[in-house]
Motif scaffolding. Sequence first.
Motif, PDB file in Angstrom:
ATOM      1  N   GLY A  17      14.411 -10.413  -2.239  1.00  9.82           N
ATOM      2  CA  GLY A  17      13.825  -9.428  -1.346  1.00  9.82           C
ATOM      3  C   GLY A  17      12.691 -10.013  -0.534  1.00  9.82           C
ATOM      4  O   GLY A  17      12.344 -11.190  -0.659  1.00  9.82           O
ATOM      5  N   LEU A  76      19.063  -9.956   2.400  1.00 11.86           N
ATOM      6  CA  LEU A  76      18.233  -9.568   1.265  1.00 11.86           C
ATOM      7  C   LEU A  76      18.834  -8.372   0.532  1.00 11.86           C
ATOM      8  O   LEU A  76      19.546  -7.553   1.114  1.00 11.86           O
ATOM      9  CB  LEU A  76      16.821  -9.227   1.735  1.00 11.86           C
ATOM     10  N   ASP A  77      18.491  -8.264  -0.741  1.00 14.93           N
ATOM     11  CA  ASP A  77      18.963  -7.161  -1.570  1.00 14.93           C
ATOM     12  C   ASP A  77      17.975  -6.011  -1.624  1.00 14.93           C
ATOM     13  O   ASP A  77      18.360  -4.860  -1.856  1.00 14.93           O
ATOM     14  CB  ASP A  77      19.187  -7.644  -3.019  1.00 14.93           C
ATOM     15  N   ALA A  78      16.685  -6.314  -1.486  1.00 18.43           N
ATOM     16  CA  ALA A  78      15.645  -5.316  -1.716  1.00 18.43           C
ATOM     17  C   ALA A  78      14.509  -5.516  -0.737  1.00 18.43           C
ATOM     18  O   ALA A  78      14.332  -6.601  -0.164  1.00 18.43           O
ATOM     19  CB  ALA A  78      15.134  -5.409  -3.149  1.00 18.43           C
ATOM     20  N   TYR A  79      13.730  -4.481  -0.569  1.00 16.65           N
ATOM     21  CA  TYR A  79      12.583  -4.507   0.341  1.00 16.65           C
ATOM     22  C   TYR A  79      11.408  -3.856  -0.361  1.00 16.65           C
ATOM     23  O   TYR A  79      11.468  -2.680  -0.746  1.00 16.65           O
ATOM     24  CB  TYR A  79      12.921  -3.762   1.628  1.00 16.65           C
ATOM     25  N   ARG A  80      10.353  -4.634  -0.550  1.00 17.58           N
ATOM     26  CA  ARG A  80       9.150  -4.131  -1.210  1.00 17.58           C
ATOM     27  C   ARG A  80       8.156  -3.707  -0.132  1.00 17.58           C
ATOM     28  O   ARG A  80       7.759  -4.511   0.709  1.00 17.58           O
ATOM     29  CB  ARG A  80       8.560  -5.213  -2.111  1.00 17.58           C
ATOM     30  N   LEU A 116      19.362  -1.940   1.480  1.00 18.39           N
ATOM     31  CA  LEU A 116      18.183  -2.519   0.839  1.00 18.39           C
ATOM     32  C   LEU A 116      17.666  -1.585  -0.247  1.00 18.39           C
ATOM     33  O   LEU A 116      17.465  -0.386   0.007  1.00 18.39           O
ATOM     34  CB  LEU A 116      17.076  -2.750   1.873  1.00 18.39           C
ATOM     35  N   LYS A 117      17.435  -2.104  -1.412  1.00 17.90           N
ATOM     36  CA  LYS A 117      16.856  -1.312  -2.495  1.00 17.90           C
ATOM     37  C   LYS A 117      15.377  -1.080  -2.189  1.00 17.90           C
ATOM     38  O   LYS A 117      14.621  -2.035  -2.044  1.00 17.90           O
ATOM     39  CB  LYS A 117      16.994  -2.040  -3.838  1.00 17.90           C
ATOM     40  N   PHE A 396      10.647 -11.945  -4.445  1.00 16.42           N
ATOM     41  CA  PHE A 396      10.341 -11.342  -3.158  1.00 16.42           C
ATOM     42  C   PHE A 396       9.482 -12.290  -2.330  1.00 16.42           C
ATOM     43  O   PHE A 396       8.409 -12.723  -2.773  1.00 16.42           O
ATOM     44  CB  PHE A 396       9.595 -10.015  -3.354  1.00 16.42           C
TER      45      PHE A 396
END
Length: 444
Positions: A17, A76-80, A116-117, A396
């Motif tokens: 991420g 990307l899989d996730a976004y913080r 995106l998670k 991340f």
Amino acid sequence: MSDPLPRSAFPEDFLFGAATSSYQIEGHGFGGAGPTHWDSFAATPGNVVRQEDGRVACDHYHRFPGDLGLAAGMGLDAYRFSTSWARILPEGRGTPNPEGLDFYDRLIDCMLENGLKPAVTLYHWELPSALADLGGWRNRDIAAWFGDFAQLVARRYGDRLWSAAPVNEPWCVSWLSHFEGAQAPGLRDIRATARAMHHVLLAHGTAINAMRAEGMGNLGAVCNFEDSIPASDAPADHLAAERQAAIYNRFFLSGLFRGAYPERVMEGLGPHLPAGWQDDFAVIRTPIDWIGANFYTCNRAQWAEGAWPNIRLVEGPLEKTAMGWEIRPESLGAMLRLVTEYCPGLPVYVTENGMAGHDVPAGGEVPDPQRIAYLRDHLAVAARAIADGIPLKGYFLWSLLDNYEWSLGYEKRFGLVHVDFDTLARTPKHSYHAVKAFLRGSDL
């Protein structure tokens, strides 16, 4: 040049991420957000480079669909991301701001539409001014105020969030901001520091309980870590490094997982903690589902005569980033081992890792070979940690975009995407394209 790193060095379900924060990118002058202590800190001459602030920042408030498209386009899989307390509750308490609530609805929905998670952090340093006026993190009541904010976020967005953490980098919120005075509220007061360090953990536990009560899961804590290395073989320098590590790393881990504070910290802060602080560990130690480690560099500690904590940080010999921070990837491994010493078996995420570079556009491109090497070498250490049995589940990058770098204004660039702060045009850097190729199966 280090060896090429294949994507196959990580498990298939390993999460990749990018991370950002609200005040640094959104543009705090939009959408009815209330004033924060960062606005007044930045308006005070001498605190921030060129007195720059976050009123416009990257204008992510209006441009988030394109920015999230860049994140998704990288693979990307996730976004913080973080919520702005003052955007949702302009006074920190009371009536929510409908525009702020609606903005995070749109933002989270856009993440989900891009695959995106959504990984939320409730607080990334911008305290509503109304609460700062009441003492901010020095005031024990902040735990309850923050718990109410956490409940509001959980009720509004909890069914769409993949993960949540209450506070980003408690060391920065408390020590850096109340002892060193380097960030808002800019205090240099040992009593304020002791109380802020304790109250930020109490607020963390209160928020975890509030979100859990609303049915949310996958709740964690995000702390920052620096590997403290003695500046020499002298016993006094070893003591300085030990104390630096206790303040920076072990205080928060020990509070979260052991219900105690390290003796090396209590030597200085103990007399200044609030009455009855020992009784708060039942809340502080509220179980969490994962631990996040933000890591950038190491430090070299030297004994300094005079007042506690008797620490002077000195320059080390290794290659530096544009921040002047040493590049020492093996220190990431040391910090991951430290984390698992306190919470064996708990899933671990590297929730921030990256570097500021001297990134200069040329011919429509932004070459940043130092960042590519930095990411390759730190990801290689992460892969070795997994092979050694550390339950590392994701990584991340900091950050998706060049942004407002707090007291350094817009001078330091951490992004994989270059932002022209005059036109706000986005240009993916070479590192962006390298990570994109890596996530599609090429070597980094």
